[in-house]
Design a protein around this motif. Sequence first.
Motif, PDB file in Angstrom:
ATOM      1  N   TRP A   1       1.053  -1.310  -0.134  1.00 12.36           N
ATOM      2  CA  TRP A   1       0.004   0.084   0.016  1.00 12.36           C
ATOM      3  C   TRP A   1       0.994   1.419   0.266  1.00 12.36           C
ATOM      4  O   TRP A   1       0.153   2.377  -0.154  1.00 12.36           O
ATOM      5  CB  TRP A   1      -1.028   0.050   1.380  1.00 12.36           C
ATOM      6  CG  TRP A   1      -0.225  -0.213   2.547  1.00 12.36           C
ATOM      7  CD1 TRP A   1      -0.067  -1.332   3.230  1.00 12.36           C
ATOM      8  CD2 TRP A   1       0.476   0.720   3.344  1.00 12.36           C
ATOM      9  NE1 TRP A   1       0.763  -1.219   4.416  1.00 12.36           N
ATOM     10  CE2 TRP A   1       0.989   0.233   4.447  1.00 12.36           C
ATOM     11  CE3 TRP A   1       0.675   2.197   3.053  1.00 12.36           C
ATOM     12  CZ2 TRP A   1       1.605   0.743   5.514  1.00 12.36           C
ATOM     13  CZ3 TRP A   1       1.385   2.738   4.447  1.00 12.36           C
ATOM     14  CH2 TRP A   1       1.772   2.189   5.306  1.00 12.36           C
ATOM     15  N   LEU A   2       2.162   1.164   0.058  1.00 14.55           N
ATOM     16  CA  LEU A   2       3.015   2.194   0.044  1.00 14.55           C
ATOM     17  C   LEU A   2       2.807   3.082  -1.157  1.00 14.55           C
ATOM     18  O   LEU A   2       2.841   4.356  -1.225  1.00 14.55           O
ATOM     19  CB  LEU A   2       4.458   1.968   0.352  1.00 14.55           C
ATOM     20  CG  LEU A   2       4.735   1.638   1.854  1.00 14.55           C
ATOM     21  CD1 LEU A   2       6.194   1.471   1.925  1.00 14.55           C
ATOM     22  CD2 LEU A   2       4.341   2.688   2.855  1.00 14.55           C
ATOM     23  N   LEU A   3       2.879   2.313  -2.418  1.00 16.32           N
ATOM     24  CA  LEU A   3       2.774   3.012  -3.670  1.00 16.32           C
ATOM     25  C   LEU A   3       1.499   2.646  -4.458  1.00 16.32           C
ATOM     26  O   LEU A   3       0.909   1.569  -4.167  1.00 16.32           O
ATOM     27  CB  LEU A   3       3.872   2.550  -4.602  1.00 16.32           C
ATOM     28  CG  LEU A   3       4.226   3.162  -5.815  1.00 16.32           C
ATOM     29  CD1 LEU A   3       4.349   4.589  -5.612  1.00 16.32           C
ATOM     30  CD2 LEU A   3       5.414   2.522  -6.561  1.00 16.32           C
ATOM     31  N   PHE A   4       1.051   3.451  -5.181  1.00 26.72           N
ATOM     32  CA  PHE A   4      -0.055   3.289  -6.138  1.00 26.72           C
ATOM     33  C   PHE A   4      -1.207   3.140  -5.235  1.00 26.72           C
ATOM     34  O   PHE A   4      -2.166   2.191  -5.476  1.00 26.72           O
ATOM     35  CB  PHE A   4      -0.028   2.163  -7.309  1.00 26.72           C
ATOM     36  CG  PHE A   4       0.908   2.349  -7.998  1.00 26.72           C
ATOM     37  CD1 PHE A   4       1.364   3.751  -8.509  1.00 26.72           C
ATOM     38  CD2 PHE A   4       1.880   1.520  -8.441  1.00 26.72           C
ATOM     39  CE1 PHE A   4       2.525   3.907  -9.491  1.00 26.72           C
ATOM     40  CE2 PHE A   4       2.816   1.262  -9.318  1.00 26.72           C
ATOM     41  CZ  PHE A   4       3.384   2.659  -9.919  1.00 26.72           C
ATOM     42  N   SER A   5      -1.445   4.135  -4.174  1.00 27.00           N
ATOM     43  CA  SER A   5      -2.483   4.016  -3.321  1.00 27.00           C
ATOM     44  C   SER A   5      -3.097   5.266  -2.613  1.00 27.00           C
ATOM     45  O   SER A   5      -2.128   6.479  -3.218  1.00 27.00           O
ATOM     46  CB  SER A   5      -2.365   3.152  -2.238  1.00 27.00           C
ATOM     47  OG  SER A   5      -0.873   3.854  -1.607  1.00 27.00           O
ATOM     48  N   ASP A   6      -4.007   5.584  -2.046  1.00 30.29           N
ATOM     49  CA  ASP A   6      -4.425   6.842  -1.426  1.00 30.29           C
ATOM     50  C   ASP A   6      -3.177   7.392  -0.761  1.00 30.29           C
ATOM     51  O   ASP A   6      -3.069   8.602  -0.724  1.00 30.29           O
ATOM     52  CB  ASP A   6      -5.683   6.661  -0.769  1.00 30.29           C
ATOM     53  CG  ASP A   6      -6.841   6.842  -1.609  1.00 30.29           C
ATOM     54  OD1 ASP A   6      -6.820   6.854  -2.586  1.00 30.29           O
ATOM     55  OD2 ASP A   6      -8.141   6.252  -1.248  1.00 30.29           O
ATOM     56  N   PHE A   7      -2.470   6.351  -0.225  1.00 31.40           N
ATOM     57  CA  PHE A   7      -1.395   6.922   0.812  1.00 31.40           C
ATOM     58  C   PHE A   7      -0.356   7.725  -0.016  1.00 31.40           C
ATOM     59  O   PHE A   7       0.108   8.699   0.415  1.00 31.40           O
ATOM     60  CB  PHE A   7      -0.699   5.520   1.465  1.00 31.40           C
ATOM     61  CG  PHE A   7       0.580   6.116   2.255  1.00 31.40           C
ATOM     62  CD1 PHE A   7       0.453   6.638   3.483  1.00 31.40           C
ATOM     63  CD2 PHE A   7       1.767   5.801   1.712  1.00 31.40           C
ATOM     64  CE1 PHE A   7       1.549   6.840   4.167  1.00 31.40           C
ATOM     65  CE2 PHE A   7       3.032   6.050   2.470  1.00 31.40           C
ATOM     66  CZ  PHE A   7       2.789   6.807   3.488  1.00 31.40           C
TER      67      PHE A   7
ATOM     68  N   THR B   1      -0.997  14.392 -10.426  1.00 36.14           N
ATOM     69  CA  THR B   1      -0.632  13.652  -9.294  1.00 36.14           C
ATOM     70  C   THR B   1      -1.441  12.297  -9.027  1.00 36.14           C
ATOM     71  O   THR B   1      -0.851  11.298  -8.585  1.00 36.14           O
ATOM     72  CB  THR B   1      -0.609  14.758  -7.946  1.00 36.14           C
ATOM     73  OG1 THR B   1      -0.028  15.639  -7.889  1.00 36.14           O
ATOM     74  CG2 THR B   1       0.015  13.684  -6.587  1.00 36.14           C
ATOM     75  N   VAL B   2      -2.781  12.388  -8.977  1.00 33.98           N
ATOM     76  CA  VAL B   2      -3.409  11.433  -8.695  1.00 33.98           C
ATOM     77  C   VAL B   2      -3.381  10.241  -9.987  1.00 33.98           C
ATOM     78  O   VAL B   2      -3.414   8.947  -9.516  1.00 33.98           O
ATOM     79  CB  VAL B   2      -5.064  11.834  -8.812  1.00 33.98           C
ATOM     80  CG1 VAL B   2      -6.029  10.493  -8.721  1.00 33.98           C
ATOM     81  CG2 VAL B   2      -5.455  12.796  -7.664  1.00 33.98           C
ATOM     82  N   ARG B   3      -3.149  10.415 -11.102  1.00 31.20           N
ATOM     83  CA  ARG B   3      -2.903   9.607 -12.350  1.00 31.20           C
ATOM     84  C   ARG B   3      -1.635   8.750 -11.966  1.00 31.20           C
ATOM     85  O   ARG B   3      -1.723   7.584 -12.013  1.00 31.20           O
ATOM     86  CB  ARG B   3      -2.702  10.359 -13.464  1.00 31.20           C
ATOM     87  CG  ARG B   3      -2.484   9.445 -14.588  1.00 31.20           C
ATOM     88  CD  ARG B   3      -2.351  10.214 -15.782  1.00 31.20           C
ATOM     89  NE  ARG B   3      -2.106   9.554 -17.020  1.00 31.20           N
ATOM     90  CZ  ARG B   3      -1.725   9.710 -18.085  1.00 31.20           C
ATOM     91  NH1 ARG B   3      -1.833  11.041 -18.684  1.00 31.20           N
ATOM     92  NH2 ARG B   3      -1.619   9.025 -19.282  1.00 31.20           N
ATOM     93  N   PHE B   4      -0.668   9.474 -11.752  1.00 33.97           N
ATOM     94  CA  PHE B   4       0.762   9.080 -11.494  1.00 33.97           C
ATOM     95  C   PHE B   4       0.625   8.196 -10.068  1.00 33.97           C
ATOM     96  O   PHE B   4       1.149   6.864 -10.115  1.00 33.97           O
ATOM     97  CB  PHE B   4       1.813   9.901 -11.587  1.00 33.97           C
ATOM     98  CG  PHE B   4       2.139  10.273 -13.038  1.00 33.97           C
ATOM     99  CD1 PHE B   4       1.748   9.719 -14.093  1.00 33.97           C
ATOM    100  CD2 PHE B   4       2.907  11.412 -13.354  1.00 33.97           C
ATOM    101  CE1 PHE B   4       1.908  10.094 -15.323  1.00 33.97           C
ATOM    102  CE2 PHE B   4       3.306  11.861 -14.620  1.00 33.97           C
ATOM    103  CZ  PHE B   4       2.532  11.100 -15.566  1.00 33.97           C
ATOM    104  N   MET B   5       0.268   8.599  -9.164  1.00 34.86           N
ATOM    105  CA  MET B   5       0.721   8.144  -7.790  1.00 34.86           C
ATOM    106  C   MET B   5      -0.326   7.087  -7.214  1.00 34.86           C
ATOM    107  O   MET B   5      -0.053   6.358  -6.493  1.00 34.86           O
ATOM    108  CB  MET B   5       0.901   9.179  -6.903  1.00 34.86           C
ATOM    109  CG  MET B   5       1.960  10.212  -6.891  1.00 34.86           C
ATOM    110  SD  MET B   5       3.383   9.535  -7.348  1.00 34.86           S
ATOM    111  CE  MET B   5       3.976   8.699  -5.706  1.00 34.86           C
ATOM    112  N   SER B   6      -1.280   7.161  -7.904  1.00 39.09           N
ATOM    113  CA  SER B   6      -2.491   6.120  -7.807  1.00 39.09           C
ATOM    114  C   SER B   6      -2.294   4.803  -8.657  1.00 39.09           C
ATOM    115  O   SER B   6      -3.179   3.908  -8.588  1.00 39.09           O
ATOM    116  CB  SER B   6      -3.885   6.725  -7.638  1.00 39.09           C
ATOM    117  OG  SER B   6      -4.282   7.050  -8.993  1.00 39.09           O
ATOM    118  N   GLY B   7      -1.401   4.924  -9.777  1.00 41.55           N
ATOM    119  CA  GLY B   7      -1.409   3.946 -10.677  1.00 41.55           C
ATOM    120  C   GLY B   7      -2.577   3.846 -11.699  1.00 41.55           C
ATOM    121  O   GLY B   7      -3.212   2.870 -11.825  1.00 41.55           O
TER     122      GLY B   7
END
Length: 284
Positions: A149-155, A228-234
């Motif tokens: 959950w560290l990457l490609f998540s709401d976190f 940001t939402v596109r990249f970091m949430s996958g």
Amino acid sequence: MPRSNTATGWLLAAPLTLVLAAFLVLPIVMIVIVSFWGATEFSIYPAFEFDNYKYLFGSSVAWQVFGTTFRYAFVTWALTLSIGFTVAYFLAFHVRTLTWQITLALICTVPFWTSNIIRMISWIPFLGRNGIANSTLLSMGVIDQPLEWLLFSDFSVLLTFVHINTFFMIVPILNTLLRIDKSLIEAARDAGATGPQILWNVILPLAKPGIMIGTIFVLTLVMGDFITVRFMSGSQSANVGRLISNDVGLLQYPSAAATSVVLLCTVLIVVAGLLRLVDIRKEL
């Protein structure tokens, strides 16, 4: 005022007025007009209909996306306010010399030496399944397997939002705190007030204009963001900006324009509500 001075004032304001009209007012007017147009799978036709707004307000997906946008904005605001006020308070009241205040404030600008995209992408190798964070925790024996959950998540989305926008909270709060007369704090301390009482009854009320300015910056930036939402949430999550981007990618310009108008109105309502809470014109 003499008529010549009035005419001179209008002439001096005319260039900026024309620039704002051409590059701010006119595009917004065009977006509002296009939001009422119709579209098919192969064409866009001028019209005056409310189909785009009916579809937007009648879609459960759109409501979920708006809810996600508000959730991102609220959590980011809460975290940036906590971090920004703490840093600004330290710089204003615990750093005694102006030279060190300026130096430490400039250090806060270091992340802005690179673009938002670079700062955003830099989190991916750090938070990835085989990234630095997971490797460190595994080597220390804190975890038995990588944290997914560290990457490609709401976190990761919220972490990046806080990283990018905290500086916009620090600067206005610091500017307000530096203007506070230190004799007020000394008077409260002489009257027997404790540290928390001074913070709550003296510093926070005087810091409200800076807090509101920082709040407006953070909320507007987060609510309008989509990269940001596109990249970091996958691509597993979406906000309103991402919804608009998807419509533009599908050439559904009327739908994208309608969503943009609703988002703009929402942001304006939020900003208007904040401006009624405190008079920030003293800080401008």
